[in-house]
Design an enzyme around this catalytic site. Structure first.
Site, PDB file in Angstrom:
ATOM      1  N   ASP A   1      -3.709  -0.327  -3.625  1.00 30.58           N
ATOM      2  CA  ASP A   1      -3.328  -0.788  -2.291  1.00 30.58           C
ATOM      3  C   ASP A   1      -4.459  -1.552  -1.617  1.00 30.58           C
ATOM      4  OD1 ASP A   1      -1.896  -1.133   0.054  1.00 30.58           O
ATOM      5  OD2 ASP A   1      -2.527   0.789   0.879  1.00 30.58           O
TER       6      ASP A   1
ATOM      7  N   ASP B   1      -1.176  -7.990   0.196  1.00 30.32           N
ATOM      8  CA  ASP B   1      -0.945  -6.543   0.148  1.00 30.32           C
ATOM      9  C   ASP B   1      -0.304  -6.126  -1.171  1.00 30.32           C
ATOM     10  OD1 ASP B   1      -0.575  -3.897   0.713  1.00 30.32           O
ATOM     11  OD2 ASP B   1       0.834  -4.195   2.355  1.00 30.32           O
TER      12      ASP B   1
END
Length: 438
Positions: free
Chosen positions: A132, A317
């Protein structure tokens, strides 16, 4: 990530202040060095408890020299990551109750579309973490079947952390440990702060043990349970740089589309130019707050060469399984493509509409990063009938001014470099940019 950290900036900037660049501040480097020295002394405590003061003093000087040394390894260290997929995606899509979206995830099949890396702690336990870049704190404890086990190489810091994700809809609380972790049995980080959740099932899919936070240091937003800011916790990339394992605080991301095995490579220290088909084009991290706390860039969006989104800021992201654009631009895009909303709350295309699909392009700096029709849909091999768009709406919620999200589908078409040392983000074409692989 799918959930965004909110709260007080870990570097002390108020939420309405001018943005700060995504870099490793000097005092964070010294904080990491202090932790490193503390960890060395802690791990050697028993071995040195009986030696003479002179020998112990010599060891301390040696440890200080190691901690204060400049990084010496300038090569690229690559680790493999895997895209984790669960069964029954098409069934989930057709189930009107279970197939509803939750910020880019199909609730019944939330393994779909995310990349996992594995870490090993000092007790040799292995944990699967979601890769992440949209958050910076690394933690475990999400999977009740695989709890964190402390051992000789770990130490509770006494620092409890509370994190709010997705605007407060999801929260994490837990204790921070200092441990020795190894990424994919290749990269050892000693020490690394790692959080341990008080409860399991913080996010779906629940068989993920936690999150590998690869966001900027400034994003390390941590508050104590009583609401007070606590000192910043160094990231994985910070510590690799500080301990001299990598020569630059740089992360390269190379993901591959569905039909090529759902593999990926994370390159620490530099990017892997062997997979590029173009030069690396850099842009600065955006100055627009609060997007500047993330790996944020400024861009506009065109469809069929016509601008549908004026210059705005958005983020890179790996914790998002979709590509998202701001609501007004998304409505224009849906109108132009002729997509229709099905009972599962997903936009679909007929075969004829797909054959007429145009190029969607993100204009970043002076470069156009095109998404071919094939790059705008879910992998057709994973679906039973309809063609599903992988482009989704970026809602403006919680006062956010984020205009787009470049999630995993974008990263499967372009190589991306996240450079903390220079506060820049780089983009380059790969074999898969215009490939029909899906």
């Amino acid at each position: 990530m799918i959930f965004k950290q909110t709260g007080v900036s870990s570097l002390g900037y108020p939420e309405d202040s001018t943005s700060q660049p995504a870099r490793v501040p000097d005092y964070v480097k010294w904080h990491c060095k202090a932790m490193y020295l503390s960890r060395i002394l802690h791990l050697m405590h028993y071995r040195w408890s009986r030696v003479s003061p002179t020998s112990l003093f010599g060891f301390i000087l040696l440890a200080l020299a190691i901690v204060n040394a400049s990084p010496t390894h300038s090569g690229t260290i690559k680790i493999a990551v895997t895209r984790v997929r669960g069964p029954g995606r098409a069934k989930a899509l057709y189930n009107t109750e279970l197939g509803k979206r939750h910020d880019g995830i199909i609730v019944v099949d939330q393994e779909d579309g995310f990349y996992a890396a594995f870490i090993r702690t000092s007790t040799k336990y292995i944990y699967k973490l979601m890769v992440d870049t949209g958050s910076s704190y690394t933690w475990v404890g999400n999977n009740a079947a695989n709890p964190y086990v402390p051992g000789f190489g770990s130490e509770a810091t006494g620092q409890r952390v509370k994190l709010l994700y997705d605007g407060g809809a999801i929260s994490f609380t837990g204790m921070t440990y200092s441990d020795i972790i190894t990424l994919q049995d290749i990269l050892t980080i000693n020490p690394q702060s790692i959080g341990v959740s008080d409860r399991s099932g913080v996010f779906d899919p629940k068989d993920y043990d936690g999150i590998l936070g690869l966001g900027p240091t400034v994003l390390n937003t941590h508050i104590s349970e009583d609401g007070n800011p606590i000192p910043p916790i160094s990231t994985v990339v910070d510590n690799l740089y500080i301990q001299g394992t990598i020569g630059h605080a740089v992360l390269g991301i190379y993901f591959m589309p569905y039909n090529d095995g759902d593999r990926g490579l994370l390159s620490f220290g530099n990017y892997d130019d062997t997979v590029l088909l173009s030069g690396m084009n850099y842009v600065p991290v955006t100055n627009t707050f609060p997007v500047s706390k993330y790996w944020g860039v400024d861009a506009s969006v065109t469809y069929r060469g016509i601008y549908i989104l004026n210059p705005t800021s958005g983020i890179v992201d790996t914790g998002s399984s979709l590509i998202k654009i701001e609501s007004d631009a998304f409505l224009i895009y849906i109108s132009e493509t002729g997509a229709t909303l099905n009972s599962g709350d997903w936009y679909t295309l007929t075969e004829d509409k797909y054959n007429n699909l145009g190029i969607l392009s993100f204009v970043i700096g002076d470069q156009h990063y095109d998404l071919s029709p094939n790059a705008q849909i879910f992998p057709r091999a994973s679906l039973e009938a309809d063609i599903y768009l992988i482009i989704d709406e970026q809602p403006r919620v919680y006062g956010s001014i984020q205009g787009f999200t470049l999630g995993c589908p974008f990263l499967e078409r372009y190589y991306v470099v996240l450079n903390s040392s220079s506060s820049q983000i780089g983009f380059a074409s790969t074999l898969y940019t215009y490939s029909m692989t899906n």
